[in-house]
Design a protein around this motif. Sequence first.
Motif, PDB file in Angstrom:
ATOM      1  N   GLU A  61       0.818  -1.214   0.000  1.00  0.00           N
ATOM      2  CA  GLU A  61       0.000   0.000   0.000  1.00  0.00           C
ATOM      3  C   GLU A  61       0.852   1.264   0.000  1.00  0.00           C
ATOM      4  O   GLU A  61       0.350   2.358  -0.252  1.00  0.00           O
ATOM      5  N   GLN A  62       2.130   1.127   0.317  1.00  0.00           N
ATOM      6  CA  GLN A  62       3.039   2.272   0.320  1.00  0.00           C
ATOM      7  C   GLN A  62       3.966   2.272  -0.891  1.00  0.00           C
ATOM      8  O   GLN A  62       4.987   2.957  -0.902  1.00  0.00           O
ATOM      9  N   GLY A 125       1.677  -7.389   3.326  1.00  0.00           N
ATOM     10  CA  GLY A 125       0.234  -7.228   3.425  1.00  0.00           C
ATOM     11  C   GLY A 125      -0.451  -8.479   2.909  1.00  0.00           C
ATOM     12  O   GLY A 125       0.069  -9.184   2.035  1.00  0.00           O
ATOM     13  N   ASP A 131      -8.462  -8.938  -3.995  1.00  0.00           N
ATOM     14  CA  ASP A 131      -7.376  -9.077  -4.968  1.00  0.00           C
ATOM     15  C   ASP A 131      -7.666 -10.155  -6.010  1.00  0.00           C
ATOM     16  O   ASP A 131      -7.025 -10.178  -7.061  1.00  0.00           O
ATOM     17  N   LYS A 140       2.327  -7.467  -4.756  1.00  0.00           N
ATOM     18  CA  LYS A 140       2.592  -7.080  -3.374  1.00  0.00           C
ATOM     19  C   LYS A 140       4.058  -7.300  -3.010  1.00  0.00           C
ATOM     20  O   LYS A 140       4.672  -6.465  -2.349  1.00  0.00           O
ATOM     21  N   THR A 335       0.787   6.756   3.008  1.00  0.00           N
ATOM     22  CA  THR A 335      -0.639   6.628   2.742  1.00  0.00           C
ATOM     23  C   THR A 335      -1.332   6.161   4.011  1.00  0.00           C
ATOM     24  O   THR A 335      -0.866   5.254   4.680  1.00  0.00           O
TER      25      THR A 335
END
Length: 336
Positions: A61-62, A125, A131, A140, A335
């Motif tokens: 997510e980053q 994650g 997904d 990921k 984020t």
Amino acid sequence: MKIAFVGKGGSGKTTLSSLFIRRLAATGAPVVAVDADINQHLGAALGLDEAEAAALPAMGEQLPLIKEYLRGSNPRIGSVEKMIKTTPPGEGSRLLRVCERNPVYDACARPVELDGGAVRLMVTGPFTDSDLGVSCYHSKTGAVELFLNHLVDGPGEYVVVDMTAGSDSFASGMFTRFDITFLVAEPTRKGVSVYRQYKEYARDFGVVLKVVGNKVQGQDDLDFLRAEVGDDLLVTVGHSDWVRAMEKGRPPRFEFLEDANRLALRRLHTAVDATYELRNWERYTSQMVHFHLKNAQSWGNERTGADLAAQIDPGFVLGEGLTPLPEDNSHLTPTA
């Protein structure tokens, strides 16, 4: 030193990687632990409860922040949209150290207190229902690959990665990013089948591969593993009451781990440190380039609309002597 733990699902690789991380932390060594498995269990194996493990920030997510930071002022990378998981560093790229504070660690790493020390823990994650049909798990783990590609680590510093089960890591070049790979194998035909796959794939890339026999209950199990993997068998691990207590969420202090298993972990530690003399940064960098070109040709150029071969800096070699860029991170925000 960069260490991977691999093996088939259920082999005990996450348990053994967590024990090794505890061993390193108990010696006072700086450690970054990375959960790159499709099933995210390393946090729990290191003693986090469900809520704490679920609250860990996902590296995936980053990814925009990670790319922007690592891109630095590299003129060969015009934007983060042109970076893919295999993009290698070059002149102007920002590099990562084990013992530092930077925006990547601030966004993605969390401290985990262990007996006698603490480690930084990062996780890719979880792979969720949302997904399915949309992305693959490699989207990921791409954040982990970029992290390793830009990491400059030295002796006495450790990055331990709990890899995804089976031979899935061969879908990218990540299996070449380690000083040593510990393959956890049970004394069964299925247990050694992943070893054979790994051995075959890794043969041409100078990967140092050692087998850790797990769930070994007697001489017959030991003889089986020796016959199947030969000199690659480094140590074996049997039943552990300490591990059983840990799996119930009630681990004793690490100093009470059984003597035989403490000795096995010490042998792993010795094997890791011995690989430092084998380091070849030129080969490491050339392997980065090799897999970047493969990914660029197979999907990266089409997806980004650019010739990603132009990202390769032909005069750049990753290594411990490189000087880090001055920091200017005011534009980087994690984020939420």
